[in-house]
Design a protein around this motif. Sequence first.
Motif, PDB file in Angstrom:
ATOM      1  N   SER A 119     -72.118 -30.540   9.393  1.00 23.53           N
ATOM      2  CA  SER A 119     -70.891 -30.598  10.207  1.00 23.53           C
ATOM      3  C   SER A 119     -69.756 -31.272   9.448  1.00 23.53           C
ATOM      4  N   VAL A 120     -70.086 -32.362   8.725  1.00 27.27           N
ATOM      5  CA  VAL A 120     -69.065 -33.069   7.948  1.00 27.27           C
ATOM      6  C   VAL A 120     -68.508 -32.164   6.855  1.00 27.27           C
ATOM      7  N   ILE A 121     -69.408 -31.451   6.175  1.00 28.90           N
ATOM      8  CA  ILE A 121     -68.972 -30.555   5.097  1.00 28.90           C
ATOM      9  C   ILE A 121     -68.076 -29.446   5.649  1.00 28.90           C
ATOM     10  N   LEU A 122     -68.482 -28.850   6.766  1.00 32.08           N
ATOM     11  CA  LEU A 122     -67.675 -27.790   7.369  1.00 32.08           C
ATOM     12  C   LEU A 122     -66.309 -28.310   7.802  1.00 32.08           C
ATOM     13  N   LEU A 123     -66.290 -29.541   8.302  1.00 32.87           N
ATOM     14  CA  LEU A 123     -65.011 -30.128   8.709  1.00 32.87           C
ATOM     15  C   LEU A 123     -64.094 -30.288   7.508  1.00 32.87           C
ATOM     16  N   ILE A 124     -64.654 -30.775   6.400  1.00 37.96           N
ATOM     17  CA  ILE A 124     -63.851 -30.957   5.187  1.00 37.96           C
ATOM     18  C   ILE A 124     -63.327 -29.618   4.681  1.00 37.96           C
TER      19      ILE A 124
END
Length: 568
Positions: A552-557
């Motif tokens: 989720s963090v990677i997709l947000l970035i």
Amino acid sequence: MTRTLSIATGWHTRAGRKTENEDHAGAAVPEDPLLTSKGVCAVIADGMSTSEDGGQASRLSVSGFIEDYYSTPETWTVKKSAGRVITALNRWLYGQGQHVHGTHKGFVTTLSALVVKSATAYLFHVGDTRIYRLRGNELECLTTDHRVTVSADREYLSRAMGIDLNVEIDYRALPVEEGDVYVMTTDGVHDYLSSAEIVSILSECDVTHEVADRIVDSAFGNGSHDNLTCQVLRVDSLPDAGEDAYYSRLTALPFPPDLEPGMVLDGYRIQRELHATSHIQVYLAVDTQDERKVVLKTPSVNFQDDPNYIDMFVHEEWIGKRIDNAHVMKVCGATRKRQCLYYVAEYIEGQTLRQWLDDHPRPSLGEVRDIVGQIAEGLRAFHRLDMIHQDMKPENVMIDHHGVVKIIDFGSTRVSGLEEIASPLDRQYIVGTLAFSAAEYFRGQQGTKRSDIFSLGVITYQMLSGELPYGKPLSERALRHVKYHSVSGINPEVPEWMDAALRKAVAIDPARRYDTLSEFVYDLSHPNPSLLDSEKPPLLERNPVLFWKGVSVILLIVNLLVLYICET
């Protein structure tokens, strides 16, 4: 009439043309139950002539083997029992030689031992004494001489008892037939008698003592200049392993009637029913002799015509009487004659581990380690006696009011020593509970100590998570596709190094599991670098929550970068 193992024995020894006799022999034919559980034992030994105390070594080896063999647990196999005894005797002889004479040639002897148990003959051999078998008119030497020939008139022993700290033992197991005759000789006999001469003497005599005398006399008459010893065993009958005879023994006692509070059975006053299933009834009772609370376990009448069921019930009592451990329910020996089939055990005031888990759905790591450690102590008592429990599960574990954990059910236990006794019953089936059974049982393989470790690993996993390590019970079809579910992903309080210990304990391949219970218990409390440094499973498997948070963090970035690029 039921037949039992019946063997006639006889032996004769003499110094011959020597001044001192350094040979010795002996046999033991015990009464039941040892006759069934341990069999008939015969030993022959020839003290090495160049040894300082060869004669004493042979006498001590024969008497020591017989006495110590029957002192080993009935649950051990013949191979393990005899092997342990011979190894211990060899080290003692070697130590005595060094201590008394300061040489490895102080107490040296050959040794050949024969054990006939049920319908199998077990041979153990070191040196150049021999064991022959006469079947029909064919005499066969069953042992190989451990001799090295240097020249036509010079040879020496390449293997003997007491000459080294370690000893290599020849071992064979052969089926026995009624009418078989076993002849055991020292080289002062077989070096001077042909096989044809031995067969001729055996055909002329029926009494074993007379046969041994005649064989020794003939060897002496042929010019033997050595000590002469011969021992003969004749198999007159084998145990009746037929289904009818076996079933009649199992049903010697009738099933008990339904028991009600207030009833008295053989001096036990029934108080109440503790547990009942379609397979078993368990009652709380009071021994009227001393007012002691006990448990009466009775078989279900639903199975009174099922020999496999009755065998397992009788089997459980037999096992319980042979285990004395604080973490295994004690089975009480019979103090008076029984009118029907049941057995008496200690009364444990407490609850099953399953009930305890219902009351403590998320126990602390310390509580889990304590309970697992106590279960392991109980399991060790089985393993030391060559027993595999095969049905470890929370329902078969009790926790008393003082926190003492006890294994309470062992009807499915496999006993190595009992498997050597002929039986018409087929015990090769999965006897455990599917959710806790190791993978090898589903492949039709025999269980080992590592199978019990697997079951204990599943219990530990379930205590920590409420789940099973592979999501569901194993099955033959699913074995190649199942994947371990990280317990840390279910219970974040469980550290990764503890999870690694559990992963090893419940490995599908038995070779990848722990070899001993103590290793597993230790690794539950101490990080094992070798497990942590080994190839780790993917993060998704170890900690799916952390994995998806990371995704989720990677997709947000990525989305923020895309948005930034589009705006610029």
